[in-house]
Design a protein around this motif. Sequence first.
Motif, PDB file in Angstrom:
ATOM      1  N   THR A 269      -7.725   9.121  -3.227  1.00  0.00           N
ATOM      2  CA  THR A 269      -6.721   8.520  -2.361  1.00  0.00           C
ATOM      3  C   THR A 269      -7.285   8.393  -0.953  1.00  0.00           C
ATOM      4  O   THR A 269      -7.815   9.357  -0.401  1.00  0.00           O
ATOM      5  N   SER A 270      -7.183   7.220  -0.370  1.00  0.00           N
ATOM      6  CA  SER A 270      -7.754   6.987   0.959  1.00  0.00           C
ATOM      7  C   SER A 270      -6.703   7.178   2.045  1.00  0.00           C
ATOM      8  O   SER A 270      -5.504   7.253   1.782  1.00  0.00           O
ATOM      9  N   VAL A 271      -7.183   7.221   3.267  1.00  0.00           N
ATOM     10  CA  VAL A 271      -6.288   7.311   4.422  1.00  0.00           C
ATOM     11  C   VAL A 271      -5.419   6.056   4.493  1.00  0.00           C
ATOM     12  O   VAL A 271      -4.267   6.119   4.909  1.00  0.00           O
ATOM     13  N   ASP A 272      -5.953   4.916   4.047  1.00  0.00           N
ATOM     14  CA  ASP A 272      -5.158   3.681   4.029  1.00  0.00           C
ATOM     15  C   ASP A 272      -3.939   3.828   3.120  1.00  0.00           C
ATOM     16  O   ASP A 272      -2.853   3.348   3.443  1.00  0.00           O
ATOM     17  N   CYS A 273      -4.121   4.491   1.988  1.00  0.00           N
ATOM     18  CA  CYS A 273      -2.988   4.745   1.082  1.00  0.00           C
ATOM     19  C   CYS A 273      -1.947   5.608   1.784  1.00  0.00           C
ATOM     20  O   CYS A 273      -0.744   5.326   1.725  1.00  0.00           O
TER      21      CYS A 273
END
Length: 163
Positions: free
Chosen positions: A35-39
């Motif tokens: 899971t990315s920071v964008d998510c």
Amino acid sequence: MGRPEIRVPKRRFVYGGDAESLCRECELPCRLDETSVDCLRRFFLQGMLRCTYLVHGYCFLVDKAGCVFDNGGEHDVYWSSLLNQYFHDVEDVESKDPEFVKHVRELERLVGEQIEARRVSLCRYLEEHYQRAMETGGGLDEETLSKLDEAYLALLGGTSRKK
């Protein structure tokens, strides 16, 4: 979409939602391994997660450049620990222990001082957060909504926000 093999590490700068469930239920196609920071930013802007550093419309990430959601997730330990433990009560202590209550009051005083002295900037996403709160009520109590109103009026009055 929502692949179960995506790793969802615990992040100290978000709370109030189950990031793993949000990831699993996400309907966006992705090829991420983690899971990315964008998510997390998307979940925050949708009101599904809360940002540790967002207090009364102000960003308490003072020792790192930019918003935690825009700088790749860089965060500090000092404010995240204090805010998670005593302000947001992430661990759901709600203790009647006099020491815990004393620390909560001290932190509330410190937060007020930081805002009054303008040592913190308005949240980078204040407008989006405010708009969502006004549309849905955001599950916020009257005092919190009042503080958010004050922050939004400060923004309209020219107070700078986190870049």
